[in-house]
Design an enzyme around this catalytic site. Structure first.
Site, PDB file in Angstrom:
ATOM      1  N   ARG A   1      10.816 -65.701 -70.747  1.00  0.00           N
ATOM      2  CA  ARG A   1       9.945 -64.708 -70.110  1.00  0.00           C
ATOM      3  C   ARG A   1      10.254 -64.638 -68.612  1.00  0.00           C
ATOM      4  NH1 ARG A   1       5.505 -66.411 -68.384  1.00  0.00           N
ATOM      5  NH2 ARG A   1       4.873 -67.542 -70.256  1.00  0.00           N
TER       6      ARG A   1
ATOM      7  N   TYR B   1       4.224 -37.800 -64.741  1.00  0.00           N
ATOM      8  CA  TYR B   1       4.407 -38.054 -66.168  1.00  0.00           C
ATOM      9  C   TYR B   1       3.051 -38.347 -66.824  1.00  0.00           C
ATOM     10  CZ  TYR B   1       5.699 -40.618 -70.383  1.00  0.00           C
ATOM     11  OH  TYR B   1       5.797 -41.058 -71.664  1.00  0.00           O
TER      12      TYR B   1
ATOM     13  N   ASP C   1       9.766 -42.281 -58.902  1.00  0.00           N
ATOM     14  CA  ASP C   1      10.169 -42.371 -60.305  1.00  0.00           C
ATOM     15  C   ASP C   1      11.438 -41.536 -60.442  1.00  0.00           C
ATOM     16  OD1 ASP C   1      10.543 -41.994 -63.050  1.00  0.00           O
ATOM     17  OD2 ASP C   1       8.400 -42.031 -63.491  1.00  0.00           O
TER      18      ASP C   1
ATOM     19  N   LYS D   1      15.348 -43.425 -71.184  1.00  0.00           N
ATOM     20  CA  LYS D   1      15.861 -42.063 -71.092  1.00  0.00           C
ATOM     21  C   LYS D   1      17.370 -42.078 -70.802  1.00  0.00           C
ATOM     22  CE  LYS D   1      11.481 -41.419 -71.647  1.00  0.00           C
ATOM     23  NZ  LYS D   1      10.544 -41.132 -70.561  1.00  0.00           N
TER      24      LYS D   1
HETATM   25  C1  LIG Z   1       9.242 -41.613 -70.192  1.00  0.00           C
HETATM   26  C2  LIG Z   1       8.840 -41.661 -68.768  1.00  0.00           C
HETATM   27  C3  LIG Z   1       8.071 -42.713 -68.274  1.00  0.00           C
HETATM   28  C4  LIG Z   1       7.532 -43.824 -69.168  1.00  0.00           C
HETATM   29  O1  LIG Z   1       8.539 -44.613 -69.687  1.00  0.00           O
HETATM   30  P1  LIG Z   1       8.443 -45.365 -71.107  1.00  0.00           P
HETATM   31  O2  LIG Z   1       9.757 -46.047 -71.225  1.00  0.00           O
HETATM   32  O3  LIG Z   1       8.198 -44.322 -72.158  1.00  0.00           O
HETATM   33  O4  LIG Z   1       7.287 -46.318 -71.011  1.00  0.00           O
HETATM   34  C5  LIG Z   1       7.788 -42.720 -66.919  1.00  0.00           C
HETATM   35  N1  LIG Z   1       8.203 -41.730 -66.110  1.00  0.00           N
HETATM   36  C6  LIG Z   1       8.937 -40.695 -66.552  1.00  0.00           C
HETATM   37  C7  LIG Z   1       9.368 -39.633 -65.608  1.00  0.00           C
HETATM   38  C8  LIG Z   1       9.271 -40.620 -67.896  1.00  0.00           C
HETATM   39  O5  LIG Z   1       9.985 -39.569 -68.344  1.00  0.00           O
END
Ligand SMILES: *Cc1c(COP(=O)(O)O)cnc(C)c1O
Length: 386
Positions: free
Chosen positions: A46, A98, A170, A195
């Site tokens: 961890r 988001y 982000d 993503k």
């Molecule tokens: C998908 C997404 C998240 C969240 O990420 P997860 O891996 O689904 O927890 C945060 N910010 C943006 C812009 C996203 O597209």
């Protein structure tokens, strides 16, 4: 070394035990110690794991960061960053943040006494006016999800710092190949590695990076203390994805460019939201702070009905949440990814369609959209079969 080279080699020396060129998946929870407290830098998975270390080093390097921390999901990274705050602290977020982040701020942290205000992208020119001494964090996405709004990162960093706040960006939509927020003054960059970084729709993960040693120390402390850590296999999948990030992003951008022009000219499209289009309000800033405009396109259909029928009519574009994989996806944010913002003042328009443009042939993707338009327009009412 250049980006492409670091994406393949950074943090990934051949395995010292065997020479294996690929970083092993260290499926181990613990590590044998020579004597009490005498170990090789790893005591419990961890806290640290060699596959995770490789991922953290590689991704930090790509974001021009000294420090990186990997998490079990993008939201795992976000919630860990939120623990830098204490109740009473204020955060100003871009309004079309988001949906999962909005659900977290409004339904998890706000009831505990944290303060969140949401600012439309267009008002970031006057960001300073909206900050006060309680503001600890300014939180932006650029391009934003799902409206593809653009915020000037350099200006936002200046305003945040003048108010004594941190700027968190982000960077999920752009990826470090297209945009590096820390170089523009941001304090923390955060990702959903689910993503584009993973890139193959086969893993869920998150990441945060910074050049501030105090923030880094706290984030790594929170990483082990809160425990939202990724498995070694998940780290390995993201590491493998990153190796082809540059070449994938070039093709995502190429395909999205072709489709955005087609959509922008199409009579059934009310408005196409893509920062690469010269008429997009954020085009000039995007051109300044990004290398290219990315693989995400949103557009407004003539009505909610038409949008709902359209997303069920494409063949190559699969109807699904998520984005950034090799395969093209289509979705209706108001009822899928951003359903949690339905009651918010900035709810996703109900006729908004979001495309994650994949790596298939641009001609095939264009034909797919053309056929879907023909089907929806030709049989507006037979589209009820959806
Ligand atoms: C998908 C997404 C998240 C969240 O990420 P997860 O891996 O689904 O927890 C945060 N910010 C943006 C812009 C996203 O597209």
């Amino acid at each position: 070394m250049d980006f492409e080279t670091r994406a393949i080699h950074e943090g990934q020396e051949p395995d010292p035990a065997t020479g294996a060129i690929t970083t092993p998946i260290y499926l181990t929870s613990t590590y044998v110690q020579d004597a009490v407290g005498e170990h090789k830098g790893y005591d419990y998975s961890r806290v640290a794991n060699p596959t995770r270390t490789a991922l953290q080093q590689c991704l930090a390097s790509l974001e021009s960061a000294e420090h990186g921390a990997a998490f079990a999901s993008g939201l795992g990274a976000v919630s860990t960053i939120m623990h830098l705050l204490t109740p009473g602290d204020r955060t100003v977020l871009i309004a079309d943040v988001y949906g999962g982040v909005y659900r977290m701020t409004s339904q998890v942290y706000e009831p505990k006494g944290y303060v969140f205000d949401y600012l439309p992208a267009a008002e970031f020119d006057d960001l300073a006016v909206h900050l006060d001494e309680r503001t600890r964090i300014v939180w932006i996405e650029t391009p934003s999800n799902p409206l593809l709004n653009i915020v000037d990162i350099e200006k936002a960093a200046e305003a945040a710092h003048a108010a004594g706040a941190l700027l968190v960006v982000d960077n999920t939509f752009a990826t470090p190949y297209l945009q590096r927020p820390l170089e523009l003054g941001a304090d923390i960059v955060v990702h959903s590695t689910t993503k584009y970084l993973g890139g193959h729709s086969d893993v869920v993960g998150g990441f945060a990076a910074t050049n501030d040693p105090t923030i880094a120390e706290r984030l790594l402390f929170l990483q082990k203390s809160l425990g939202a850590v990724p498995s070694p296999l998940d780290c390995w999948l993201v590491l493998r994805g990153i190796k082809t990030l540059a070449i994938r992003m070039r093709q995502h951008c190429h395909n999205a460019h072709a489709l955005s022009g087609f959509l922008d000219r199409h009579p059934r499209v009310e408005q196409t939201l893509y920062p690469g289009l010269p008429r997009h309000p954020g085009h000039a800033i995007a051109a300044k702070q990004m290398h290219d405009f990315g693989g995400m396109i949103s557009f407004l259909a003539e009505s909610e009905e038409e949008a709902t029928a359209f997303v069920a009519s494409t063949k190559i574009f699969k109807l699904a949440e998520s984005l950034g994989g090799v395969e093209s996806l289509i979705e209706l944010p108001a009822r899928m990814t951003h359903a949690s913002t339905a009651d918010a003042p900035f709810a996703a328009p109900r006729n908004l369609i979001r495309l994650s443009v994949g790596l298939e042939s641009a001609d095939d993707l264009l034909e797919d959209l053309e056929a879907a338009f023909a089907k929806v327009v030709g049989g507006t009412h037979s589209a009820r079969s959806v």
